[in-house]
Design a protein around this motif. Structure first.
Motif, mmCIF file in Angstrom:
data_model
loop_
_atom_site.group_PDB
_atom_site.id
_atom_site.type_symbol
_atom_site.label_atom_id
_atom_site.label_comp_id
_atom_site.label_asym_id
_atom_site.label_seq_id
_atom_site.Cartn_x
_atom_site.Cartn_y
_atom_site.Cartn_z
ATOM 1 N N LEU A 1 0.827 -1.194 0.000
ATOM 2 C CA LEU A 1 0.000 0.000 0.000
ATOM 3 C C LEU A 1 0.867 1.251 0.000
ATOM 4 C CD1 LEU A 1 -3.010 0.769 0.060
ATOM 5 C CD2 LEU A 1 -2.873 0.819 2.551
ATOM 6 N N ARG A 2 1.961 1.187 0.751
ATOM 7 C CA ARG A 2 2.877 2.329 0.750
ATOM 8 C C ARG A 2 3.464 2.547 -0.645
ATOM 9 N NH1 ARG A 2 8.786 2.678 3.714
ATOM 10 N NH2 ARG A 2 9.011 4.929 3.647
ATOM 11 N N THR A 3 3.829 1.452 -1.317
ATOM 12 C CA THR A 3 4.416 1.565 -2.645
ATOM 13 C C THR A 3 3.431 2.129 -3.661
ATOM 14 O OG1 THR A 3 5.918 -0.292 -2.229
ATOM 15 C CG2 THR A 3 5.495 0.281 -4.536
ATOM 16 N N HIS A 4 2.204 1.665 -3.595
ATOM 17 C CA HIS A 4 1.232 2.015 -4.631
ATOM 18 C C HIS A 4 0.375 3.230 -4.298
ATOM 19 C CE1 HIS A 4 1.695 -2.495 -5.496
ATOM 20 N NE2 HIS A 4 2.382 -1.833 -6.407
ATOM 21 N N ALA A 5 0.222 3.540 -2.994
ATOM 22 C CA ALA A 5 -0.667 4.645 -2.627
ATOM 23 C C ALA A 5 -0.024 5.664 -1.710
ATOM 24 C CB ALA A 5 -1.935 4.099 -1.949
ATOM 25 N N GLY A 6 1.135 5.348 -1.141
ATOM 26 C CA GLY A 6 1.788 6.304 -0.258
ATOM 27 C C GLY A 6 2.485 7.397 -1.035
ATOM 28 N N ASP A 7 3.149 8.303 -0.291
ATOM 29 C CA ASP A 7 3.813 9.429 -0.944
ATOM 30 C C ASP A 7 5.323 9.308 -0.928
ATOM 31 O OD1 ASP A 7 4.422 9.889 1.683
ATOM 32 O OD2 ASP A 7 3.535 11.883 1.786
ATOM 33 N N ALA A 8 5.848 8.145 -0.501
ATOM 34 C CA ALA A 8 7.296 8.003 -0.368
ATOM 35 C C ALA A 8 8.007 8.061 -1.712
ATOM 36 C CB ALA A 8 7.635 6.685 0.338
ATOM 37 N N HIS A 9 7.330 7.660 -2.772
ATOM 38 C CA HIS A 9 7.968 7.601 -4.089
ATOM 39 C C HIS A 9 7.411 8.652 -5.045
ATOM 40 C CE1 HIS A 9 9.776 3.929 -2.663
ATOM 41 N NE2 HIS A 9 8.585 3.418 -2.425
ATOM 42 N N GLY A 10 6.796 9.686 -4.505
ATOM 43 C CA GLY A 10 6.241 10.738 -5.349
ATOM 44 C C GLY A 10 4.872 10.363 -5.885
ATOM 45 N N ARG A 11 4.242 11.296 -6.571
ATOM 46 C CA ARG A 11 2.896 11.098 -7.097
ATOM 47 C C ARG A 11 2.885 11.465 -8.573
ATOM 48 N NH1 ARG A 11 -0.093 14.217 -2.065
ATOM 49 N NH2 ARG A 11 0.667 12.827 -0.446
ATOM 50 N N GLU A 12 2.531 10.521 -9.392
ATOM 51 C CA GLU A 12 2.557 10.771 -10.825
ATOM 52 C C GLU A 12 1.378 11.620 -11.267
ATOM 53 O OE1 GLU A 12 0.319 6.872 -10.234
ATOM 54 O OE2 GLU A 12 2.053 7.912 -9.378
ATOM 55 N N ARG A 13 1.467 12.096 -12.496
ATOM 56 C CA ARG A 13 0.413 12.929 -13.072
ATOM 57 C C ARG A 13 -0.905 12.156 -13.081
ATOM 58 N NH1 ARG A 13 0.899 17.388 -16.346
ATOM 59 N NH2 ARG A 13 -0.916 17.911 -17.623
ATOM 60 N N GLY A 14 -1.981 12.816 -12.663
ATOM 61 C CA GLY A 14 -3.282 12.162 -12.643
ATOM 62 C C GLY A 14 -3.451 11.208 -11.477
ATOM 63 N N TYR A 15 -2.626 11.378 -10.425
ATOM 64 C CA TYR A 15 -2.664 10.469 -9.271
ATOM 65 C C TYR A 15 -4.042 10.473 -8.613
ATOM 66 C CZ TYR A 15 -1.120 8.245 -4.953
ATOM 67 O OH TYR A 15 -0.946 7.394 -3.909
ATOM 68 N N ALA A 16 -4.580 9.291 -8.351
ATOM 69 C CA ALA A 16 -5.879 9.170 -7.681
ATOM 70 C C ALA A 16 -5.665 9.021 -6.181
ATOM 71 C CB ALA A 16 -6.649 7.965 -8.225
ATOM 72 N N ARG A 17 -6.123 10.005 -5.410
ATOM 73 C CA ARG A 17 -5.905 9.981 -3.965
ATOM 74 C C ARG A 17 -6.738 8.891 -3.301
ATOM 75 N NH1 ARG A 17 -3.943 14.537 -1.433
ATOM 76 N NH2 ARG A 17 -5.269 14.141 0.353
ATOM 77 N N VAL A 18 -6.160 8.269 -2.275
ATOM 78 C CA VAL A 18 -6.948 7.378 -1.432
ATOM 79 C C VAL A 18 -7.680 8.243 -0.416
ATOM 80 C CG1 VAL A 18 -5.360 5.457 -1.706
ATOM 81 C CG2 VAL A 18 -5.028 7.049 0.186
ATOM 82 N N ASP A 19 -8.712 7.696 0.201
ATOM 83 C CA ASP A 19 -9.439 8.501 1.177
ATOM 84 C C ASP A 19 -8.968 8.175 2.589
ATOM 85 O OD1 ASP A 19 -10.920 6.270 2.230
ATOM 86 O OD2 ASP A 19 -12.248 6.401 0.481
ATOM 87 N N SER A 20 -9.504 8.924 3.551
ATOM 88 C CA SER A 20 -9.019 8.826 4.929
ATOM 89 C C SER A 20 -9.306 7.464 5.552
ATOM 90 C CB SER A 20 -9.631 9.938 5.778
ATOM 91 O OG SER A 20 -11.045 9.868 5.759
ATOM 92 N N ARG A 21 -10.324 6.744 5.046
ATOM 93 C CA ARG A 21 -10.609 5.411 5.608
ATOM 94 C C ARG A 21 -9.409 4.480 5.432
ATOM 95 N NH1 ARG A 21 -14.383 2.708 2.466
ATOM 96 N NH2 ARG A 21 -13.465 3.923 0.774
ATOM 97 N N ILE A 22 -8.785 4.555 4.259
ATOM 98 C CA ILE A 22 -7.634 3.696 3.992
ATOM 99 C C ILE A 22 -6.446 4.141 4.831
ATOM 100 C CG2 ILE A 22 -6.101 2.801 2.204
ATOM 101 C CD1 ILE A 22 -9.035 1.943 1.978
ATOM 102 N N GLY A 23 -6.321 5.457 5.020
ATOM 103 C CA GLY A 23 -5.253 5.950 5.880
ATOM 104 C C GLY A 23 -5.409 5.443 7.304
ATOM 105 N N ARG A 24 -6.661 5.496 7.829
ATOM 106 C CA ARG A 24 -6.891 5.006 9.184
ATOM 107 C C ARG A 24 -6.671 3.498 9.268
ATOM 108 N NH1 ARG A 24 -10.515 9.324 9.569
ATOM 109 N NH2 ARG A 24 -12.182 8.230 8.465
ATOM 110 N N LEU A 25 -7.101 2.769 8.252
ATOM 111 C CA LEU A 25 -6.875 1.323 8.239
ATOM 112 C C LEU A 25 -5.386 1.009 8.319
ATOM 113 C CD1 LEU A 25 -7.813 -1.623 7.802
ATOM 114 C CD2 LEU A 25 -7.693 -1.194 5.336
ATOM 115 N N SER A 26 -4.577 1.759 7.590
ATOM 116 C CA SER A 26 -3.142 1.485 7.570
ATOM 117 C C SER A 26 -2.498 1.760 8.919
ATOM 118 C CB SER A 26 -2.454 2.298 6.472
ATOM 119 O OG SER A 26 -2.512 3.684 6.742
ATOM 120 N N ILE A 27 -2.848 2.889 9.573
ATOM 121 C CA ILE A 27 -2.197 3.196 10.855
ATOM 122 C C ILE A 27 -2.717 2.295 11.959
ATOM 123 C CG2 ILE A 27 -3.792 5.065 11.474
ATOM 124 C CD1 ILE A 27 -0.029 4.689 12.323
#
Length: 298
Positions: A242-268
Motif C-alpha cells: 500500500l505504501r508503494t502504490h498509494a503512499g507518498d514516499a515515491h512521489g505522485r505521478e500525473r493524474g494520481y488518484a488519492r486514497v481517502d481517509s478510511r484507507i489511511g486510518r486502516l493502515s495506521i
C-alpha cells in the motif's frame, strides 16, 4: 486538523494559560494556572511565539492567539500551545485541577472536532474519535520506552490522516520499520539487505520467535497460532504494498488518484497493532532490555 479554531476555543485556551482575570480573590477560582504578564510571555516564548503584553495581560493574550489562529498555518503553532497549556507536569501537586483543565478545553475543542488525549505521560491534540485503544496504547508505550522514532511516525500518521492519507500510509509503514530496525540493532543483528518493511520483519521473526514453522506450540493451538502468524506477515506485506502504490514516499505521478481517509486510518490501525505486538513480544522475551531510538543510519 480543522483550523482555524472557533472563538470559544481561543477564549478557553486563554483562560487556561492566564488563569483568568485574577485579583486578590477569584470567584470561582481559576481553572488554569494564574500567570502574571511576564509569566505569560515566558510561556508563549517556550512555544516559539514572540509575545509581549500590551496593556492588560488577558486581552493581550487573546489578541495574540487570535492573530495566530487567523494567520498562516495556525496548525503548526496552536497545537503546541494547547498541549503546553494542558501539560500534566504543571499540575503535579493538583491532579484534580489538571482534570478540570482537560475538561474545560475539551468542551470547547469538541466544536472544532478535536480533543486532548492522555498518551503515556503526555497530552496530545488529536482529531476527535479518530484514535483507537491500540493506537493510544502504542503511543503511550513508545513514550515509556524512549522510542522516539516510532512516536514521531505515529504522530505524523494521526496528524495527516484527514488532510493527507497518502502520508499517513507512508508513516504507518515507517512505524513498523522503525520497530523492527530498533529490535535488530539492540540485538546486535545485522540489518537485512532488503530494508523494506517485509525484509525487516523477516529479519526479526527468528530472534522474537515468531516464525510460523516453530515446533514448540501446544498441539491444540498450533494450527491456529501458525495461521495467525501467517496472517500477520500478510498484513505487513499489504501495508508495504500500500505504501508503494498509494503512499507518498515515491512521489505522485500525473493524474494520481488519492486514497481517502478510511484507507489511511486502516493502515495506521493495522501498523499500530503490529508494532505494539512486536514491542510486547520484545519485552516478554528480553525483559531486562530497553528499546531505544535507532534511525536508518544506525
Amino acid at each position: 486538523m480543522p483550523f482555524p479554531l472557533s472563538p470559544r476555543t481561543i477564549d478557553a485556551l486563554a483562560d487556561i494559560i492566564s488563569g483568568g482575570p485574577g485579583g486578590m480573590v477569584s470567584t470561582p477560582p481559576p481553572i488554569g494556572i494564574y500567570r502574571s504578564g511576564p509569566q505569560i510571555e515566558k510561556f508563549m516564548r517556550a512555544c516559539n511565539v514572540d509575545f509581549r503584553v500590551n496593556g492588560s495581560r488577558v486581552p493581550s493574550l487573546v489578541s495574540c492567539l487570535n492573530e495566530i489562529n487567523d494567520g498562516h498555518e495556525p496548525e503548526k503553532t496552536l497545537p503546541q500551545i494547547i498541549e503546553a497549556a494542558a501539560d500534566p507536569r504543571g499540575f503535579e501537586s493538583d491532579p484534580p485541577r489538571h482534570a478540570a483543565v482537560l475538561d474545560h478545553l475539551n468542551r470547547a475543542l469538541r466544536y472544532d472536532a478535536l480533543e486532548l488525549q492522555q498518551q503515556g505521560p503526555k497530552i496530545r491534540l488529536v482529531i476527535a474519535g479518530h484514535t483507537t485503544p491500540v493506537v493510544e496504547e502504542l503511543s503511550g508505550l513508545v513514550e515509556t520506552i524512549s522510542f522516539d522514532t516510532v512516536r514521531r511516525d505515529v504522530e505524523r500518521a494521526l496528524a495527516s490522516v484527514e488532510s493527507d492519507p497518502e502520508d499517513t500510509i507512508t508513516a504507518a509503514c515507517s512505524t513498523i520499520e522503525s520497530v523492527c530496525r530498533s529490535i535488530l540493532v539492540e540485538l546486535g543483528e545485522p540489518l537485512p539487505p532488503r530494508r523494506d518493511v517485509q525484509g525487516l520483519f523477516n529479519a526479526v521473526k527468528g530472534p522474537l520467535g515468531l516464525s510460523p514453522d516453530r515446533s514448540d506450540f501446544d498441539p491444540l493451538i498450533a494450527g491456529d497460532v501458525r495461521t495467525t502468524l501467517g496472517g500477520l506477515a500478510t498484513v505487513i506485506q499489504g501495508v508495504g504494498a500500500l505504501r508503494t502504490h498509494a503512499g507518498d514516499a515515491h512521489g505522485r505521478e500525473r493524474g494520481y488518484a488519492r486514497v481517502d481517509s478510511r484507507i489511511g486510518r486502516l493502515s495506521i490501525h493495522a501498523a499500530s497493532t503490529i508494532a505494539l505486538f512486536l514491542i510486547e513480544t520484545w519485552q516478554r522475551k528480553f525483559p531486562t532490555h530497553t528499546l531505544h531510538r535507532h534511525d536508518e543510519q544506525a
